[in-house]
Design a protein around this motif. Structure first.
Motif, short mmCIF file in Angstrom:
data_model
loop_
_atom_site.label_atom_id
_atom_site.label_comp_id
_atom_site.label_asym_id
_atom_site.label_seq_id
_atom_site.Cartn_x
_atom_site.Cartn_y
_atom_site.Cartn_z
N ALA A 81 0.84 -1.21 0.00
CA ALA A 81 0.00 0.00 0.00
C ALA A 81 0.87 1.25 0.00
N THR A 82 1.93 1.27 0.83
CA THR A 82 2.78 2.47 0.88
C THR A 82 3.59 2.63 -0.39
N GLU A 112 -9.11 11.12 6.39
CA GLU A 112 -7.87 11.50 7.06
C GLU A 112 -6.99 10.28 7.32
N LEU A 113 -7.63 9.15 7.68
CA LEU A 113 -6.87 7.91 7.90
C LEU A 113 -6.17 7.48 6.62
N ALA A 114 -6.87 7.66 5.49
CA ALA A 114 -6.30 7.21 4.22
C ALA A 114 -5.27 8.17 3.67
N LEU A 115 -5.36 9.45 4.08
CA LEU A 115 -4.45 10.49 3.58
C LEU A 115 -3.01 10.02 3.61
N ALA A 157 0.21 10.17 4.58
CA ALA A 157 0.91 10.88 5.66
C ALA A 157 1.56 9.81 6.54
N VAL A 158 2.00 10.20 7.73
CA VAL A 158 2.69 9.26 8.62
C VAL A 158 1.81 8.04 8.92
N ARG A 159 2.46 6.92 9.18
CA ARG A 159 1.73 5.68 9.45
C ARG A 159 2.09 5.03 10.78
N GLY A 160 3.29 5.27 11.31
CA GLY A 160 3.73 4.60 12.53
C GLY A 160 2.98 5.10 13.76
N CYS A 176 1.88 8.95 14.44
CA CYS A 176 0.45 9.24 14.37
C CYS A 176 -0.03 9.97 15.62
N TRP A 219 1.02 13.58 15.24
CA TRP A 219 0.65 14.19 13.97
C TRP A 219 -0.45 15.24 14.09
N GLU A 227 -15.22 5.07 -0.24
CA GLU A 227 -14.08 4.18 -0.49
C GLU A 227 -13.20 4.70 -1.61
N MET A 259 -11.24 7.49 -0.31
CA MET A 259 -10.11 7.04 0.51
C MET A 259 -8.95 6.61 -0.38
N GLN A 302 -4.92 8.39 -0.73
CA GLN A 302 -3.65 7.66 -0.66
C GLN A 302 -2.70 8.09 -1.78
#
Ligand SMILES: Nc1ncnc2c1ncn2[C@@H]1O[C@H](COP(=O)(O)OP(=O)(O)OP(=O)(O)O)[C@@H](O)[C@H]1O
Ligand SMILES: [Mg+2]
Lengths: 245, 343
Positions: free
Chosen positions: A78-79, A102-105, A107-110, A114, A117, A156, A159, A163
Motif C-alpha cells: 500500500a505504501t 484522514e486515515l487514508a491520507l 501521511a505518517v503511518r507509525g 500518528c 501528527w 471508499e 479514501m 492515498q
C-alpha cells in the motif's frame, strides 16, 4: 508523471487443489485505465488479492516497476503506491467521513508519529477537495455508518484518492448503484485515470463501455480475451462463456 | 466542561488525606481504601486503552499489575534490612529461612528506588512486548488472545507460588517498614501514597486522552473495527497494537507498584485469573472506549464491593454477577452512556 507498469506473469493460485488463478498474465501500462470482466468465480478478486499482498501466489511473477510484490505484505504494498477498493465497501463506521479520509491520507503511518501528527491546513484543503469530488461535502462530520450504500462506495473511492496511489484496483464500484450514481462513478474514475493506472473489475457492461478503455476478459483463472469492448464482445469464446448466457 | 468536572473531582479526592492528616473526620481506613481504588482505576484505564480502542481484550492484565507490585515489593523488602525477624543485614527473612547464602542476581539493584520503579515499568512492558509480538504476528486476535492472556496470568501465578523462584513463594512479601525514608504505617506516608496514586491516575488519564484524540486513537479504532482494511491503507497494524499493549501493560505496572505499599502485602494470589476478569468488569460497567468510564467503573464497582462485603459478604459475588449481566443487557455503553444520555 514517472509511473511504473504492473506485470503479472504466469500467476497461479491454488486453494486446496482448486485453481482460482491459472497461469494468469497481463501488463498494465503507467497511466492506463483497464476494465476486467468475467463470470462469477473467474478469479478477479483473487487477482487483486495477489497484487495487494493478501494472497501469495503458488507460482508466477508479480512486479510493480522492478519491485517484486510477492515478497511484500499488505501495508508495504500500500505504501508503495497501490490502493484498493473492495468489492464489499468497508469503511470505518465508528469514524466520521472526514476521519475516514484522514486515515487514508498519504501521511505518517507509525504509532508514535500518528500520536504526534497534526493535520496541516493544505491537508485539510485536500480532504475537503476530495469530499467535494465524491459529493459528500455536506456529510464530512457524519459517522460513516450513516451513509447509504452508494455513498459508502464513493467514500471508499475517496479514501483511495487520499492515498495518492500510482495504481488503483477497483473491485465492482457500481454494484448496487442507481443509474445516476453509476454515471457519476464512471465520470469520477475516468477523471482519476490518466494521472494514475486504474484497474476496474465490473460486471455491468454499460458501465465498462462508458469507461471507454481496453478490456480484459477473465475466465477460470486466466485471460480469455483482451482488446476493445467491441472486440471482446464479438469474440466467440467470450460469447460462449459469458455474454451469451 | 468535562475537563473541569474531572479536575474538580480530583481536587475533592485530594482533600481526603488532608482532612485525615488534620484530624477532620476522615478515618485512616477511608484513605487506604480510596487509595487502593485509585490504583484499580489506573488498571481499569490501562485495560480500556487496549480493549476499548484497539479491541485487544486482555484477560490477563492483572499479571502486569502484579509484576509492577512485585518490583515495588522487592524494593520494600530490601529496605527492611537488618530489621527482619532473623536480623540478617541483607537477606530478606524468607531467604534466610530457605537457607540462601547470598542475594540472587535478579534482586540486585532493587535497593535503589529509581531502579525498582524502572523495573515496575520495564518488566510488565517487556512481557507485554514479547507476548504481544508473538500473538499479533501470528494474527491471534479476539477470543484466542483473551484466552492466551488469561493462561499467561495463571501460569505466572503457579510460577510465583514456587519457593525456588526466590520471590517469597506463596507468602509473597509483607512486613514492609519504610519507603523513601518514611515509615509506612503513618498518616503522612498514607497521604503521600494516596496523592502519588491520584497524580499517576491523572497522568495516565491525560496520556490516554491525548492518544484517543490523536490520529493514533482513530487508527486504533480502525484496528478494532477493520484491521485487515487498515493494512491495505498502509498501516502496519502490528506496530500500533504492540505500542498500545505495551503502554497499557506499563500503566498496569505503575498501578501495581503504587498499590503494594498501600495494602502492605503482595503475594501470588494477585495473579489469579479472577482478578483480571474483575478488572474487565469494571471497564464494561463504566463504559468501554471512553477512558473516563473505566475510572468511573473501577470506583463504583469497588465502592459497591467494599460496602457489600461488610453488610452482606456471602452475596457479594452474586451481586457482581447480576450487575454485570444487567449492564451488558441494559446499558451497552455502561454508566457513562447513561450519564451522557441524561445530559
Ligand atoms: N480463500 C479462498 N479459499 C478457497 N477458495 C477461494 C478463496 N478465495 C477465492 N476462492 C475461490 O476462488 C474462485 C475465484 O474467486 P474470486 O472471488 O476471485 O472470483 P471473482 O471473479 O471475483 O468472482 P465475483 O464476480 O463473484 O466477485 C472462486 O471459486 C472462489 O470460491
Ligand atoms: Mg470478486
Amino acid at each position: 508523471m514517472s509511473g511504473r507498469a504492473l506485470y503479472v506473469d504466469g500467476v497461479s493460485v491454488v486453494f486446496d487443489g482448486f485453481r482460482a488463478l491459472n497461469n494468469l498474465s497481463f501488463i498494465i501500462e503507467p497511466g492506463e485505465l483497464r476494465a476486467v470482466i468475467g463470470p462469477n468465480g473467474a478469479g478477479k478478486t483473487t487477482m487483486m488479492d495477489v497484487i495487494t499482498g493478501k494472497t501469495k501466489p503458488t507460482a508466477g511473477i508479480v512486479k510493480f516497476g522492478d519491485v517484486d510484490l510477492t515478497r511484500l505484505d499488505e501495508p508495504r504494498i500500500a505504501t508503495l503506491g497501490i490502493g484498493r477498493k473492495f468489492q464489499k465497501p468497508t469503511v470505518f463506521d465508528a469514524l466520521t467521513v472526514f476521519e475516514n479520509l484522514e486515515l487514508a491520507l498519504k501521511a505518517v503511518r507509525g504509532p508514535i508519529a500518528c500520536w504526534k501528527w497534526k493535520l496541516a491546513a493544505e491537508q485539510r484543503d485536500r480532504i475537503e477537495a476530495v469530499l467535494r469530488e465524491i459529493g459528500l461535502s455536506e456529510r464530512g462530520q457524519d459517522l460513516a455508518g450513516l451513509l447509504s450504500h452508494g455513498q459508502r462506495q464513493w467514500l471508499e473511492i475517496g479514501m483511495l484518492l487520499m492515498q495518492e496511489p500510482e495504481l488503483l484496483l477497483v473491485d465492482e464500484p457500481v454494484a448496487g448503484m442507481t443509474d445516476q450514481e453509476t454515471e457519476h462513478t464512471a465520470a469520477l474514475l475516468a477523471r482519476i485515470a490518466g494521472q494514475r493506472s486504474v484497474v476496474v473489475v465490473e460486471h455491468d457492461l454499460e458501465f465498462v463501455r462508458a469507461l471507454n478503455c481496453k478490456v480484459t476478459v477473465m475466465c477460470e483463472g486466466s485471460v480469455l480475451s483482451e482488446g476493445s469492448i467491441d472486440h471482446v464482445q464479438n469474440d466467440a469464446r467470450v460469447i460462449e462463456v459469458y455474454l451469451g448466457r | 466542561m468535562r475537563r473541569l468536572i474531572i479536575l474538580g473531582i480530583a481536587l475533592l479526592l485530594a482533600l481526603l488525606p488532608a482532612l485525615n492528616l488534620t484530624g477532620l473526620g476522615i478515618s485512616d481506613f477511608v484513605v487506604t481504601v480510596v487509595g487502593k481504588w485509585l490504583c484499580y482505576a489506573i488498571l481499569a484505564l490501562s485495560i480500556d486503552l487496549a480493549w476499548g480502542y484497539a479491541g485487544i481484550l486482555s484477560l490477563g492484565h492483572g499479571a502486569f499489575f502484579a509484576l509492577g507490585g512485585y518490583a515495588m515489593g522487592m524494593h520494600l523488602m530490601r529496605l527492611i534490612g537488618p530489621r527482619g525477624s532473623y536480623g540478617h543485614p541483607v537477606l530478606p527473612d524468607f531467604m534466610v529461612f530457605l537457607g540462601y547464602q547470598e542475594l540472587p542476581w535478579f534482586w540486585w539493584g532493587f535497593q535503589s528506588f529509581p531502579f525498582a520503579m524502572l523495573m515496575a515499568l520495564l518488566i510488565p512492558g517487556a512481557l507485554a512486548f514479547l507476548v504481544g509480538y508473538l500473538a499479533f504476528r501470528s494474527r491471534i486476535t479476539g477470543v484466542y488472545l483473551s484466552i492466551l492472556t488469561q493462561a499467561l496470568t495463571y501460569a505466572l501465578m503457579l510460577a510465583f507460588f514456587r519457593n525456588d523462584m526466590g520471590l517469597g513463594g506463596n507468602n509473597g512479601f509483607t512486613d514492609f517498614k519504610e519507603l523513601l525514608g518514611l515509615p509506612l504505617n503513618t498518616p503522612l506516608a498514607r497521604a503521600l501514597l494516596f496523592w502519588a496514586s491520584l497524580a499517576a491516575l491523572c497522568g495516565c488519564l491525560w496520556l490516554g486522552t491525548s492518544i484517543a484524540r490523536s490520529k493514533l486513537g482513530r487508527v486504533l479504532v480502525g484496528v478494532r473495527d477493520g484491521e485487515a482494511r487498515l493494512r491495505f491503507l498502509g498501516y502496519d497494524t502490528l506496530q500500533h497494537k504492540l505500542f498500545v499493549f505495551v503502554l497499557s501493560a506499563m500503566m498496569a505496572g505503575i498501578a501495581g507498584a503504587l498499590y503494594v505499599p498501600q495494602v502492605g502485602i503482595i503475594n501470588p494470589s494477585e495473579f489469579s485469573p479472577g482478578n483480571s476478569l474483575e478488572a474487565v468488569v469494571w471497564v464494561a460497567f463504566g463504559g468501554r472506549g471512553t477512558l473516563v468510564g473505566a475510572v468511573l467503573g473501577a470506583f463504583t464497582v469497588n465502592a459497591l464491593k467494599t460496602w457489600l462485603t461488610s453488610v452482606a459478604p456471602d452475596v457479594w459475588l452474586f451481586v457482581l454477577g447480576a450487575v454485570f449481566v444487567a449492564v451488558t443487557l441494559l446499558l451497552p455503553r455502561g454508566l457513562i452512556g447513561l450519564l451522557e444520555k441524561r445530559r
